[in-house]
Design a protein around this motif. Structure first.
Motif, PDB file in Angstrom:
ATOM      1  N   ALA A 125     -13.582   0.619  -9.366  1.00 24.68           N
ATOM      2  CA  ALA A 125     -13.683   0.824  -7.916  1.00 24.68           C
ATOM      3  C   ALA A 125     -14.317   2.183  -7.645  1.00 24.68           C
ATOM      4  O   ALA A 125     -13.977   3.184  -8.290  1.00 24.68           O
ATOM      5  CB  ALA A 125     -12.305   0.738  -7.277  1.00 24.68           C
ATOM      6  N   ALA A 126     -15.270   2.191  -6.720  1.00 24.58           N
ATOM      7  CA  ALA A 126     -15.989   3.428  -6.415  1.00 24.58           C
ATOM      8  C   ALA A 126     -16.268   3.480  -4.916  1.00 24.58           C
ATOM      9  O   ALA A 126     -15.985   2.524  -4.184  1.00 24.58           O
ATOM     10  CB  ALA A 126     -17.286   3.478  -7.207  1.00 24.58           C
ATOM     11  N   SER A 149      -4.081   8.986  -4.072  1.00 24.84           N
ATOM     12  CA  SER A 149      -2.862   8.148  -4.052  1.00 24.84           C
ATOM     13  C   SER A 149      -3.059   6.938  -3.144  1.00 24.84           C
ATOM     14  O   SER A 149      -2.691   5.809  -3.469  1.00 24.84           O
ATOM     15  CB  SER A 149      -1.678   8.955  -3.534  1.00 24.84           C
ATOM     16  N   GLU A 150      -3.694   7.191  -2.003  1.00 23.16           N
ATOM     17  CA  GLU A 150      -3.929   6.112  -1.044  1.00 23.16           C
ATOM     18  C   GLU A 150      -4.793   4.990  -1.661  1.00 23.16           C
ATOM     19  O   GLU A 150      -4.484   3.799  -1.525  1.00 23.16           O
ATOM     20  CB  GLU A 150      -4.620   6.722   0.173  1.00 23.16           C
ATOM     21  N   ASN A 151      -5.867   5.374  -2.344  1.00 20.52           N
ATOM     22  CA  ASN A 151      -6.743   4.367  -2.952  1.00 20.52           C
ATOM     23  C   ASN A 151      -6.063   3.630  -4.103  1.00 20.52           C
ATOM     24  O   ASN A 151      -6.288   2.433  -4.302  1.00 20.52           O
ATOM     25  CB  ASN A 151      -8.054   5.001  -3.415  1.00 20.52           C
ATOM     26  N   GLU A 206     -15.964   0.540   4.882  1.00 22.29           N
ATOM     27  CA  GLU A 206     -14.628   0.978   4.497  1.00 22.29           C
ATOM     28  C   GLU A 206     -14.297   0.453   3.104  1.00 22.29           C
ATOM     29  O   GLU A 206     -13.343   0.870   2.475  1.00 22.29           O
ATOM     30  CB  GLU A 206     -13.595   0.394   5.477  1.00 22.29           C
ATOM     31  N   ARG A 207     -15.107  -0.529   2.672  1.00 25.50           N
ATOM     32  CA  ARG A 207     -14.813  -1.183   1.402  1.00 25.50           C
ATOM     33  C   ARG A 207     -15.196  -0.312   0.225  1.00 25.50           C
ATOM     34  O   ARG A 207     -16.003   0.591   0.338  1.00 25.50           O
ATOM     35  CB  ARG A 207     -15.601  -2.496   1.309  1.00 25.50           C
ATOM     36  N   PHE A 208     -14.654  -0.659  -0.923  1.00 25.78           N
ATOM     37  CA  PHE A 208     -15.086  -0.004  -2.152  1.00 25.78           C
ATOM     38  C   PHE A 208     -16.349  -0.686  -2.645  1.00 25.78           C
ATOM     39  O   PHE A 208     -16.628  -1.840  -2.303  1.00 25.78           O
ATOM     40  CB  PHE A 208     -14.020  -0.159  -3.248  1.00 25.78           C
TER      41      PHE A 208
END
Ligand code: ATP
Ligand code: MG
Length: 417
Positions: A199-200, A241-243, A207-209
Motif C-alpha cells: 500500500a502506498a 497508525s491510522e493507515n 483518498e485511496r491508496f
C-alpha cells in the motif's frame, strides 16, 4: 544459434564509471551497452531476455482482456496543460523538444493524457465500456540520479495499462483483476516469493491508496513494512497508525525491508477523463464520468532486478522463463565423433523448440567457454567430448556445481519438451 555467428563477446571488466552491479554484469556478459548515464542499448542476447519478460507481461495482460496498442513518444503540449502537468514546476522530470516553428512538444514520460485522447473517439455510450488498453514502450524521464544501471534509466521500457470503467464497482473489479495478473507476472518471472503488494500513497486527488509491487532487495530505494502471513506490505511513506488500521495490519506483525518498486497500480478516479472531456452516456441517456485506473510495470527495471538478485560470483543466473537461451552446448575438441555427437544434440534441441546456444568457437579454450556460459547465466549446460564418450552428455545446471553424465533423452526430460 552458434556462438561463432554472433559479434557479441564477453569482457573481464565493466566500464570504470559503471557503479551498479546489474549493469556491470550485463555489460560484461555482452547483454547491454552503456550509451551514457541512464541510457543503455540492448544487444542481441540482452534483447532476448527483455523480449521474454515482455512476453510474460503481455500474456498476462491479454488474459485479463487487455488490448495492446502503441502510443507516441512525441506529445502535444495542450493536453498536458489541461491537466496541469506540463509545467516543469509541477512535473520536474520532463524531456521536452521543439518543432522547427518553435512549438514545444513533450517526450513521453507517461501516457495518461495521450491514452484518453486516443480512446476518446471510440467511447460514447455505456456499451463501449469497460476497456483495458496497454502498451510496452520506451519512457523518457530526466531523472536526477542515474546510478542504478537499468534500474533507473533516463530512457527505459515500461508496460503501461489503463482501464476505463462505468462505475466505481466496475473499476474495483478491473483493478483487482489487474492486481491478480501482476502477482502471476512476478511469479512467472521468478520473483513471486520476494515481491509484495504494498500500500502506498494514492496521489493528491484520491483518498485511496495505490498499490506498489515491491521486490525485497538491498539495492532498493524504498523502505517497506511486510506482513509475511498476509503477503502484504505498507510503504514507509504512508506508515501511520491510522493507515495500519485502514489496511488491517498490526505493527507487531511487520518487518522492515528495503525494496525495489517493480510495478504499481493507481486508482485515477475520473481526474483525467473529466478534465479532458471524456464521458459516456448511460442507459438513460445521461452523461456520466469514466473511472480510470493505471497500471505500470518497469519491464527493463525488472530485468535489472533479476540480473542483480540471482547473480553469484560467476555471473548472471537467469530464471528459466527469461533466459536468453535455455541450454548452452559446449564441444571440447573437434574430432569427427565429438562433432557428430554435438550436431545431433544441437539439431534435436532445435527441433524440440529449445533455445540453444552452441559455443562452437574453435579458438576458445574449454575454461573460457565454461566461464562464459556461467557469466551469461544460461540455466542448463551440456558438454560433449571424447572423454564423456558416445551417446553420453555431461550436464550441469547453472545453479549447481556438480556435473553428471546423461543421455539425450534424459536431457529432454530435464527440459520437459
Ligand atoms: P520510482 O518511484 O521508482 O521513480 P515511479 O513512481 O516514478 O517509480 P511510475 O511512473 O508509476 O513509477 O512507473 C511505473 C513503473 O516503471 C515503476 O513501478 C518502475 O518499476 C518503473 N520505473 C519508473 N521509473 C523508472 C526509471 N527511471 N527507470 C526504470 N524503470 C522505472
Ligand atoms: Mg519516478
Amino acid at each position: 544459434m552458434k556462438r561463432s555467428q554472433t559479434f557479441i563477446r564477453t569482457t573481464k571488466n565493466a566500464p570504470a564509471d559503471e557503479v551498479a552491479k546489474n549493469a556491470q554484469l550485463l555489460i560484461r556478459a555482452g547483454f547491454i551497452h552503456k550509451e551514457m548515464a541512464g541510457v543503455y542499448a540492448y544487444l542481441p542476447f540482452g534483447l532476448r531476455v527483455l523480449e521474454n519478460i515482455k512476453q510474460v507481461v503481455r500474456e498476462e495482460m491479454n488474459t485479463i482482456g487487455g488490448e495492446e496498442l502503441l502510443m507516441t513518444t512525441l506529445q502535444p503540449r495542450d493536453i498536458w496543460e489541461k491537466t496541469n502537468r506540463w509545467d516543469d514546476a509541477v512535473v520536474d522530470n520532463w524531456f521536452k523538444t521543439k518543432l522547427k516553428n518553435g512549438t514545444e512538444l513533450g517526450v513521453g514520460l507517461t501516457h495518461e493524457e495521450p491514452v484518453v485522447d486516443a480512446v476518446s473517439p471510440y467511447i460514447d455510450s455505456y456499451k463501449d465500456l469497460p476497456i483495458y488498453v496497454y502498451q510496452i514502450a520506451a519512457k523518457f524521464r530526466n531523472e536526477l540520479r542515474a546510478k542504478s544501471g537499468i534500474l533507473r534509466g533516463r530512457e527505459f521500457l515500461m508496460k503501461d495499462m489503463y482501464s476505463f470503467a462505468r462505475t466505481q464497482a466496475e473499476h474495483d473489479e478491473l483493478y483487482e483483476k489487474a492486481a491478480a495478473a501482476y502477482t502471476k507476472v512476478y511469479e512467472r518471472l521468478g520473483i513471486g516469493g520476494q515481491t509484495y503488494r504494498t500500500a502506498a500513497d494514492g496521489g493528491y486527488f484520491t483518498e485511496r491508496f495505490s498499490d506498489e509491487y515491491q521486490t525485497v532487495s538491498e539495492l532498493g530505494e524504498d523502505t517497506i513494512y511486510i506482513d509475511e502471513v498476509k503477503k502484504l506490505a505498507i510503504n514507509k511513506e504512508i506508515y501511520t497508525s491510522e493507515n495500519l488500521v485502514k489496511l488491517g495490519l498490526k505493527k507487531e506483525d511487520l518487518v522492515e525491508k528495503k525494496a525495489v518498486e517493480v510495478g504499481n497500480i493507481f486508482p485515477l478516479e475520473s481526474k483525467y477523463s473529466d478534465t479532458l472531456g471524456l464521458y459516456y452516456t448511460d442507459e438513460n441517456g445521461k452523461r456520466q464520468s469514466i473511472i480510470m485506473g493505471c497500471y505500470g510495470i518497469g519491464v527493463s527495471r525488472v530485468m535489472g532486478v533479476l540480473a542483480e538478485h540471482f547473480a553469484d560470483d560467476r555471473g548472471l543466473v537467469w530464471p528459466e522463463s527469461v533466459a536468453p537461451f535455455r541450454v548452452v552446448l559446449i564441444n571440447i575438441g573437434s574430432s569427427s565423433n565429438v562433432m557428430k555427437n554435438t550436431t545431433e544434440v544441437y539439431e534435436k534441441l532445435q527441433q524440440s523448440g529449445v533455445q540453444v546456444l552452441w559455443d562452437d568457437r574453435a579458438e576458445a579454450r574449454p575454461g573460457e567457454k565454461f566461464a562464459d556460459a556461467d557469466l551469461m547465466g544460461i540455466p542448463h549446460r551440456i558438454v560433449t567430448s571424447e572423454k564423456v564418450g558416445d551417446g553420453k552428455l555431461e550436464y550441469k545446471a547453472r545453479t549447481q556445481s556438480e556435473t553428471k553424465n546423461i543421455t539425450l533423452s534424459e536431457l529432454l526430460n530435464i527440459l520437459v519438451v
